[in-house]
Structure formats: C-alpha cells, structure tokens
Motif scaffolding. Structure first.
Motif, PDB file in Angstrom:
ATOM      1  N   SER A 231      45.861  61.005  58.538  1.00 31.44           N
ATOM      2  CA  SER A 231      45.297  61.577  57.319  1.00 31.44           C
ATOM      3  C   SER A 231      43.858  62.044  57.509  1.00 31.44           C
ATOM      4  O   SER A 231      43.366  62.858  56.742  1.00 31.44           O
ATOM      5  CB  SER A 231      45.362  60.552  56.187  1.00 31.44           C
ATOM      6  OG  SER A 231      44.701  59.356  56.569  1.00 31.44           O
ATOM      7  N   HIS A 232      43.168  61.538  58.538  1.00 34.47           N
ATOM      8  CA  HIS A 232      41.791  61.943  58.796  1.00 34.47           C
ATOM      9  C   HIS A 232      41.652  62.450  60.222  1.00 34.47           C
ATOM     10  O   HIS A 232      42.440  62.100  61.104  1.00 34.47           O
ATOM     11  CB  HIS A 232      40.827  60.768  58.581  1.00 34.47           C
ATOM     12  CG  HIS A 232      40.887  60.185  57.203  1.00 34.47           C
ATOM     13  ND1 HIS A 232      40.502  60.892  56.084  1.00 34.47           N
ATOM     14  CD2 HIS A 232      41.292  58.967  56.765  1.00 34.47           C
ATOM     15  CE1 HIS A 232      40.668  60.129  55.010  1.00 34.47           C
ATOM     16  NE2 HIS A 232      41.151  58.963  55.397  1.00 34.47           N
TER      17      HIS A 232
ATOM     18  N   ASP B 150      37.163  60.460  57.735  1.00 33.31           N
ATOM     19  CA  ASP B 150      37.333  59.220  56.971  1.00 33.31           C
ATOM     20  C   ASP B 150      36.031  58.897  56.231  1.00 33.31           C
ATOM     21  O   ASP B 150      34.998  58.662  56.870  1.00 33.31           O
ATOM     22  CB  ASP B 150      37.687  58.089  57.937  1.00 33.31           C
ATOM     23  CG  ASP B 150      37.990  56.778  57.219  1.00 33.31           C
ATOM     24  OD1 ASP B 150      37.759  56.695  55.997  1.00 33.31           O
ATOM     25  OD2 ASP B 150      38.458  55.837  57.888  1.00 33.31           O
TER      26      ASP B 150
END
Length: 254
Positions: A147-148, A201
C-alpha cells in the motif's frame, strides 16, 4: 545485426537500459521503445525484433500479460526491480531477465545468454516451459502491491538507483526537482513532495513543510533559530529543516 525493443513505463529506466546495452552489446540495434505492454505488442508486430526487454510492472497491460501475447514472435527478457520470486524462477526457466537498475556485470551475463540463443529455434519443450513459467509468474505478479512505496527510483549523474525508503533521511523540493537525501549520497527525482506524501507511509515520513518530508527515525530533535522558526535537526548531519506552522502539531510531545 541483432535487434531489440525496450518496454518500460519509466523513461529514465529506458534510457539507462539503452545506455548499458550500448556498452556491453554495441552490435545490438534498439528499434524502438514502448511505455506499456500494449505498445510493446504493437512494436513487436511492426518491427519483429529478435529480443523484447519487458518491464514486469507497467500500467495497463503488464509485461507478463504482453509476453503471453508476444509468444514466440520475439525472445522475451524481463526487467525486474525487486521481485525476488521472479528472479528465482527466471534462473530455473527458459526466459532471461535483467535486474534494474541494470549493472554492466550482470547485464553482460544476460547478453552472453542471448547471443547463444540467437540462432537456436525454440523447441516444443522450451516453449512449454516458458508458457508454464509465465502462467505461474502472472499469478504472483497479480497479487496486490504494497500500500506504500517501498523503493524510490532516483538519478545520480548518469546512473539510476533503487533506494529503499528506510534509507532516506528526507525529501526536499525546489521548483523543478526533489532532492532525496540518504546518509551516503544525494539523488534527484522529478516527483513533487505532495505526491510523495500520498504514496509514502505517513508513520515513517512526516510532512513538515510544503516542500519537505522527513524520516521520523532520522529526527534528532527540534530547535528554534533567532527568527523564531522551528527547525528539525537530523541525526549525524548539520542539515536543519524548517517546520511550517501548520505542521508544528507533530512535535508537541517532543
């Protein structure tokens, strides 16, 4: 003269691979470049290159998907940055690969293999092996991405580096470029801080200014200058990064 095309959505990566290939295989003629799998398929049909260098991850049709369409029309060479499972599979399979950013020593090994393959028609056994390998890798490549951001592609002179985000102390932008600062060197990227802030993040990188992101683990403390500005001090460095008023709340407990 052997021929090839290069497919990668990053222009810097295409430029770097072209430059490295010119160094280790000057006889190879690069017929064209593509930004995605669909363009690569079109170029293969039009130009009929001996080899197609395909980035595994591209927007739209990926390199894996393009390879299944290209089939035996051109010898496939996958370009991969950090897909360890893919590298392991390539070592055992009939498809070659290039790690990016490409280094001359490793690229020379790939080139030597490709030269051997030039005048060898694909046998049914090899074709079946390639098809099976593509099927397995496509399944794994289709898995969700982290996701990051995990890596940053940045240029240092004529070279391109893959920098793990944990090694980056801070990002600082000017009007044209963003500086990527690590303990050992400084690199440049074109991506603005506002985009990086959305992709990194937020627990690891804090935005402290519209033009600055800092790695939380690199912060030594916060001080004030004679003008009353709050400045972040970086561990082991003399850099002091200005904190905008809108981001001062991040340091209330420090």
């Amino acid at each position: 003269m052997p021929t090839a095309i290069i497919a990668d959505d990053e222009r810097l990566m295409r430029d770097q691979l072209r430059m490295r290939l010119e160094q280790v295989w000057p006889e190879l003629e690069i017929l064209g470049e593509a930004k995605n799998g669909d363009e690569a398929i079109e170029l293969v049909d039009q130009l009929k290159p001996d080899f197609t260098f395909l980035d595994i991850r591209m927007p739209g049709k990926t390199g894996m998907e393009a390879a299944t369409v290209i089939g035996s029309k051109s010898n496939i060479v996958f370009v991969t940055a950090y897909d360890a499972y893919a590298v392991e599979a390539f070592e055992r399979g009939a498809i070659d690969y290039v790690l990016k950013p490409s280094e001359p020593e490793r690229l020379k090994i790939t080139v030597d293999r490709l030269k051997e393959r030039l005048n060898k028609p694909a046998t049914p056994d090899v074709s079946a092996s390639v098809t099976a390998l593509l099927s397995q890798l496509t399944e794994k490549i289709s898995a969700p991405k982290p996701s990051h951001l995990q890596w940053i592609q940045a240029s240092i002179g004529q070279d391109l580096r893959m920098i793990p985000v944990e090694e980056i102390l801070f990002f600082r932008s000017d009007e044209k470029y963003t500086c990527v600062q690590t303990e050992r060197y400084e690199a440049l990227i074109r991506k603005p801080v506002r985009d990086l802030a959305e992709e990194l993040d937020p627990k690891l990188f804090w935005q402290i200014h519209r033009a600055t992101l800092v790695n939380v683990n690199a912060i030594e403390g916060v001080t004030r200058d004679i003008r009353g500005r709050h400045l972040v001090m970086i561990k082991g460095r003399s850099d002091k990064l200005e904190v905008s008023r809108s981001f001062l709340h991040l340091f209330k407990q420090m």
